[in-house]
Write a protein that holds these residues in place. Structure first.
Motif, PDB file in Angstrom:
ATOM      1  N   ALA A 136     -15.835   9.455  20.554  1.00 27.45           N
ATOM      2  CA  ALA A 136     -16.984   9.127  19.720  1.00 27.45           C
ATOM      3  C   ALA A 136     -18.056   8.389  20.535  1.00 27.45           C
ATOM      4  O   ALA A 136     -19.260   8.654  20.408  1.00 27.45           O
ATOM      5  CB  ALA A 136     -16.545   8.283  18.525  1.00 27.45           C
ATOM      6  N   LEU A 137     -17.617   7.456  21.369  1.00 28.90           N
ATOM      7  CA  LEU A 137     -18.576   6.711  22.179  1.00 28.90           C
ATOM      8  C   LEU A 137     -19.260   7.616  23.196  1.00 28.90           C
ATOM      9  O   LEU A 137     -20.458   7.476  23.478  1.00 28.90           O
ATOM     10  CB  LEU A 137     -17.876   5.562  22.905  1.00 28.90           C
ATOM     11  N   GLY A 155     -28.034   9.661  23.431  1.00 28.89           N
ATOM     12  CA  GLY A 155     -29.087   8.745  23.853  1.00 28.89           C
ATOM     13  C   GLY A 155     -28.865   7.303  23.488  1.00 28.89           C
ATOM     14  O   GLY A 155     -29.717   6.442  23.784  1.00 28.89           O
ATOM     15  N   PHE A 156     -27.743   6.968  22.835  1.00 32.51           N
ATOM     16  CA  PHE A 156     -27.473   5.571  22.502  1.00 32.51           C
ATOM     17  C   PHE A 156     -27.126   4.802  23.770  1.00 32.51           C
ATOM     18  O   PHE A 156     -26.502   5.338  24.694  1.00 32.51           O
ATOM     19  CB  PHE A 156     -26.304   5.490  21.508  1.00 32.51           C
ATOM     20  N   THR A 157     -27.521   3.540  23.813  1.00 31.77           N
ATOM     21  CA  THR A 157     -27.222   2.694  24.975  1.00 31.77           C
ATOM     22  C   THR A 157     -26.272   1.563  24.605  1.00 31.77           C
ATOM     23  O   THR A 157     -25.347   1.260  25.352  1.00 31.77           O
ATOM     24  CB  THR A 157     -28.520   2.120  25.567  1.00 31.77           C
ATOM     25  N   ALA A 166     -23.580   0.402  18.169  1.00 32.58           N
ATOM     26  CA  ALA A 166     -23.829   1.623  17.413  1.00 32.58           C
ATOM     27  C   ALA A 166     -22.578   2.070  16.681  1.00 32.58           C
ATOM     28  O   ALA A 166     -22.637   2.494  15.508  1.00 32.58           O
ATOM     29  CB  ALA A 166     -24.316   2.722  18.358  1.00 32.58           C
ATOM     30  N   ASP A 167     -21.426   1.980  17.349  1.00 33.12           N
ATOM     31  CA  ASP A 167     -20.175   2.382  16.715  1.00 33.12           C
ATOM     32  C   ASP A 167     -19.906   1.543  15.469  1.00 33.12           C
ATOM     33  O   ASP A 167     -19.512   2.059  14.410  1.00 33.12           O
ATOM     34  CB  ASP A 167     -19.045   2.231  17.726  1.00 33.12           C
ATOM     35  N   LEU A 205     -23.859  11.623   9.577  1.00 30.08           N
ATOM     36  CA  LEU A 205     -24.783  10.530   9.896  1.00 30.08           C
ATOM     37  C   LEU A 205     -25.363  10.684  11.305  1.00 30.08           C
ATOM     38  O   LEU A 205     -26.554  10.462  11.543  1.00 30.08           O
ATOM     39  CB  LEU A 205     -24.071   9.184   9.786  1.00 30.08           C
ATOM     40  N   VAL A 206     -24.497  11.025  12.255  1.00 31.67           N
ATOM     41  CA  VAL A 206     -24.929  11.059  13.643  1.00 31.67           C
ATOM     42  C   VAL A 206     -25.688  12.336  13.979  1.00 31.67           C
ATOM     43  O   VAL A 206     -26.368  12.413  15.008  1.00 31.67           O
ATOM     44  CB  VAL A 206     -23.725  10.882  14.591  1.00 31.67           C
TER      45      VAL A 206
END
Length: 999
Positions: free
Chosen positions: A9-10, A17-19, A24-25, A42-43
């Motif tokens: 998932a990560l 593009g998440f940092t 975020a998780d 959602l994602v």
């Protein structure tokens, strides 16, 4: 969640593009629980966000306040993608939806379409319940409703923009929609203001009927007027007030202005004041007459009176984009129509172009130093550089050409290209870079829904900008793009914004900016053309037709005619320009250079109207026009450079005819370069003479090499042959049109003497034949050889040595004073120089030889002048002219060079200075002699340049004298002064000459 599942998932989040992966998780887990929606849903579409972490933070905050709108949003996949894109690009919209979660319902399902101007107007008027120009309520709640609805429509525009695959392509449409939204917001705010002024919540001073009868036009300026607005930008406006006939009859103009002013104040407050819902943007009325010191609202007549009497140049530049934006459409249209003529005649104001240029520079100067590298709008290479360049071109040329009267920057660029005022390549770069800069600006302003023009200073900020703009893959990439655009924009801006042609066109009287054949004949005669009918034919040939070339010529011609008329011979200048234009045909660089370069057009008119010598050569070498674009290209070229080129030319050609044709072309080219430089650059007569001598030397050297290959077989290769420069050629003192005085010498070196002599004669014959040039004659004059015309054309070194030892007379020794080897065998030149030194620098001068030199000088003065020539006007043989100075210096050399080494030079001026240092001539006397020598030399060359023909006589014709004076940098109409200066200088030099030569 199992460890492997969480790791997967990560990884997915990072790919999207998440940092801040852990944060975020956790937020996704929170949203799953409160919304009851699977994480996968959602994602989905998170990659559409420039800053996915920021968007997720916004979703979580909104959901904590109101879960239902967020749940409904994610159940509409198209709207979810739009929300990811919008909230990932704009924390400002995150704050808006936090205040109004229900507004999420109105996000479009995907990119959607841009709202039309009518749709925007209807929606915003509906938000305040507007009917017949009045809102349903005049309280603060109406303004809040307006601001919320505006941001709803703004979100729709932003989603379309952010989800477009090519944001540059849709920029113009997006900017136009933003301007239409601003106009609609002002219209809705005005409706609230009308209700507030006349309703129970207002001051109650005005009845509804009085307010309805009041006219208020809101004129959009700047980007709002041009329909190229930003997301968050000051909206520049001007308010024009008035009233219908009934209101004016009842209360008069002042009452109408009171009501209109109150309406204007409240309209601005509805948009810009601090309320529960934040302001939309600043309504800026500072472009009104007298700025902040002037009345907020004026009548149309008051505006026009101000523009006629008091307005500054920048105010007309601001009016360039004026457009009715809201309020009374008829009054707005009348205002715009009334100011149009004033806009397009403003460039004729004194120093208009300079004032616009200075204003641009002041803007740059006021940027804080630390912001300059980041300033997207105002800094060097930024948006303002493009806008100011385009606007200045429009204002200067717009009086005569309605086609370029466009409000928008991109529309104006297209028109300027179509009409030939800017090169296609420059316009293409400007248009592309303008779109890039505006897209960057839009993304920066969307970020916080705030007015900013500064590039990010952090890697994270640059990364988000790159993702939001789709202009680069990385933050580093978007910064490199910004730097590249800056360089391109600045280079074009400086070249176009400061080109002299703009100032020249702006300075033309309005009636001369268009060429009417019905009036042109008299105008051409009035400004100095001797043959107006002929000039009209040339103008017609240059400007007729629909081609781009003809279009550019039509723009150039009014200014160039003025410049031609300022020259010596405008008729010839225009004729030569036509011929050169025809020779160059459709060569793209020619007219582009004249239009865009810094002064090339003016320099071209100057050389063509001032010199037939230049004009005739330029017809044969039309590509030389390109040299006018750079002073560096007009600088004399070094002898070693020319020598290398000449050798390269000869190595490329198999036959002597082809090789010499190329060498002659080289000589013509360099003579033309020097002629143009002598007229345009700051060169002394010594520099020009040295450069002309160098060109002649290189030509003779190249010719001798070619002829020797043709004439001398390998078995006779030991034969030495050299050319000795004499006279002004030997002294490196050539002028335009000067002959090249020479001697020819050979040495057999084991070759049969008779054979050696025959080969030497063939070399001389070949030199003379192949150096001939009908276009620019090169006369190899051997009359200074021993025995003059009666002596052998060429002699062996031994023969020269024998002759000078046994039979030489004084004039032959005198001639050797300027003998200098220039071509052929270096060893032979050294040997000849030793022979010459023994003759020209005797240990003691024979008194009889000295008397003979003086006798010959007197004889030359009496016998060699052309029949009927005015002795006092002869620049070479007249009293106080070249020969006086040269003979005096040569006499001093003959008498004293053995004892004074400084006198052993072929240069007249160097020898004169050595004579001063040796105490043979006083400083004052030398100064008068040098002044006469230099002036005579300059006048001879100027005479040749002017007419294209060699002459040693100072003309009596006043036009020719004036032309010569102009070449010598005298002011116009200085014929008498030129004549008096020469005659006076010559008289003073003659007195010195007689005292020293005959004394």
């Amino acid at each position: 969640m199992a460890m492997n599942e969480r790791s997967t998932a990560l990884t997915d989040l990072a790919r999207r593009g998440f940092t801040r992966l852990a944060d975020a998780d956790a937020l996704f887990a929170e949203l799953e629980e409160c919304l009851g929606i699977d994480r996968a849903m959602l994602v989905a579409h998170a990659e559409a966000a420039a800053d996915p972490n920021g968007a997720l933070d916004a979703f979580a905050r909104i959901a904590r306040r109101d879960t239902a709108p967020v749940r409904a949003l994610f159940q509409r996949p198209g709207s979810a993608r739009a929300a990811w894109a919008l909230l990932g690009a704009s924390t400002g919209f995150g704050e808006f939806f936090l205040r109004h979660p229900a507004e999420l319902e109105h996000l479009p399902a995907g990119p959607g379409t841009l709202p039309t101007a009518d749709e925007l107007r209807a929606s915003l008027l509906h938000s305040v319940g507007a009917d017949d120009g009045f809102a349903a309520q005049g309280d603060d709640a109406a303004w809040v409703s307006l601001r919320v609805r505006y941001r709803r429509m703004l979100a729709r525009i932003a989603v379309f923009d952010l989800l477009s695959p090519d944001p540059e392509e849709v920029l113009a449409a997006v900017a136009a929609a933003l301007a239409d939204a601003a106009g609609a917001a002002l219209e809705a705010s005005l409706c609230v203001a009308r209700t507030r002024v006349s309703g129970p919540t207002g001051p109650g001073l005005f009845t509804r009927e009085h307010v309805a009868a009041t006219q208020l036009a809101i004129i959009g300026m700047g980007k709002a007027g041009a329909r190229e607005l930003n997301y968050v930008s000051d909206v520049d406006v001007i308010f024009v007030g008035g009233g219908d006939e009934g209101l004016l009859a009842e209360f008069g103009e002042n009452r109408a202005l009171d009501i209109a002013t109150r309406l204007a104040v409240l309209t601005m407050r509805g948009i810009s004041s601090v309320e529960i819902e934040p302001p939309l943007w600043e309504v800026d009325a500072n472009l009104r007459p007298e700025g902040t010191q002037g009345a907020l609202v004026r009548t149309l007549d008051s505006h026009l009176a101000y523009y006629d009497r008091w307005a500054k140049s920048w105010e007309f530049q601001a009016l360039l984009k004026a457009r009715p934006l809201a309020g009374d459409p008829d009054l707005g249209a009348r205002y715009v129509a009334a100011v149009q003529p004033k806009i397009w005649t403003s460039a004729a104001r004194e120093n208009f172009v300079d004032s616009v240029q200075r204003m641009r520079e002041r803007v740059t100067e006021h940027i804080p130093a630390e912001d300059v590298p980041y300033q997207l709008k105002l800094g060097p290479g930024g948006i303002r550089d493009i806008e100011f360049t385009v606007q200045l071109l429009q204002l200067v040329h717009g009086l005569a050409d309605e086609a370029i009267r466009q409000r928008g920057t991109l529309d104006a660029l297209e028109a300027l290209v179509a009409e030939g005022y800017i090169a296609r390549a420059d316009a293409a770069v400007f248009a592309r870079d303008y779109r890039v800069l505006r897209v960057l600006e839009h993304r920066l302003q969307l970020r916080g829904l705030s007015r900013t023009h500064l590039m990010p200073r952090t890697p994270e900020g640059l990364r988000e900008l790159a993702r939001a703009s789709h202009l680069a893959d990385t933050g580093e990439g978007v910064w490199k793009l910004w730097e590249s655009v800056k360089r391109e924009v600045r280079e074009i801006h400086v070249r176009l914004f400061y080109k002299p042609l703009l100032s020249a066109v702006a300075a033309l009287p309005a009636e001369e900016q268009t060429l009417s054949m019905a009036q042109a004949h008299d105008r051409l005669a009035a400004i100095g053309f001797q043959d107006p009918a002929g000039a009209l034919r040339h103008i017609g040939a240059l400007t007729s037709g629909l081609s781009r070339k003809a279009s550019i010529q039509r723009h150039l011609m009014p200014v160039m005619l003025r410049w031609f008329a300022d020259g010596v011979d405008p008729d010839y200048g225009l004729l030569a320009f036509r011929r050169i234009s025809e020779r160059l045909g459709d060569t793209p660089w020619f007219l582009r250079m004249l239009r865009d370069s810094s002064g090339a057009a003016e320099r071209l008119t100057r050389v063509l109207s001032g010199s037939r010598y230049v004009g005739e050569l330029m017809e044969w070498i039309p590509e030389s026009v390109a040299w006018l674009d750079s002073g560096e290209q007009l600088r004399p070229r070094a002898g070693v450079v020319l020598e290398e080129e000449a050798r390269a030319i000869q190595s490329r050609h198999a036959t002597i005819e082809d090789a010499m044709r190329a060498v002659r072309a080289l000589r013509r080219r360099e003579l033309l370069r020097l002629a143009m430089a002598s007229m345009l650059e700051d060169l002394t007569i010594e520099q020009i003479a040295h450069a002309l001598t160098t060109v002649t030397e290189v030509t003779i050297q190249a010719t001798l090499r070619a002829v020797r290959r043709e004439v001398v077989p390998p078995e006779d290769a030991d034969l030495d042959f050299s050319v000795i420069a004499m006279g002004r050629f030997g002294g490196a003192e050539l002028g335009f049109g000067s002959d090249a005085d020479v001697l020819y010498v050979y040495r057999a070196n084991g070759v049969d003497p008779q054979r050696a002599h025959e080969l030497a004669l063939k070399l001389v014959a070949g030199l003379r034949a192949h150096s001939e040039d009908n276009r620019v004659p090169l006369d190899l004059d051997a009359d200074l050889r021993p025995e003059g015309r009666n002596g052998p054309l060429v002699r062996s070194l031994e023969a020269y040595e024998e002759y000078y030892r046994r039979w030489s007379v004084s004039w032959e020794a005198q001639a050797l004073l300027r003998a200098r080897g220039v071509a052929g065998s270096v060893k032979l030149i050294e040997a000849f120089t030793k022979v010459a030194d023994q003759v020209r620098y005797p240990q003691s001068a024979d008194p009889q030889a000295v008397r003979e030199i003086k006798r010959i000088k007197a004889r030359v003065e009496n016998e060699r002048l052309p029949q009927g020539a005015d002795r006092s006007r002869h620049l070479k043989l007249g009293p106080g002219s070249l020969s006086d100075v040269e003979w005096l210096v040569q006499l001093l050399q003959f008498e004293h060079a053995h004892a004074v080494p400084g006198l052993r030079t072929t240069s007249t001026m160097a020898a004169l200075q050595a004579a001063v240092e040796a105490g043979l001539v006083t400083d004052a006397a030398a100064e008068r002699l040098a002044e006469a020598w230099r002036l005579s030399s300059r006048l001879r060359s100027a005479n040749t340049l002017l007419s294209g023909q060699t002459s040693d006589i100072l003309p009596t014709d006043r036009r020719r004298l004036d032309g010569i004076g102009r070449l010598l940098e005298y002011p116009p109409r200085s014929a008498t002064r030129v004549e008096e200066d020469y005659l006076g200088t010559a008289r003073r030099a003659r007195r010195v000459f007689e005292a020293l030569f005959y004394g």
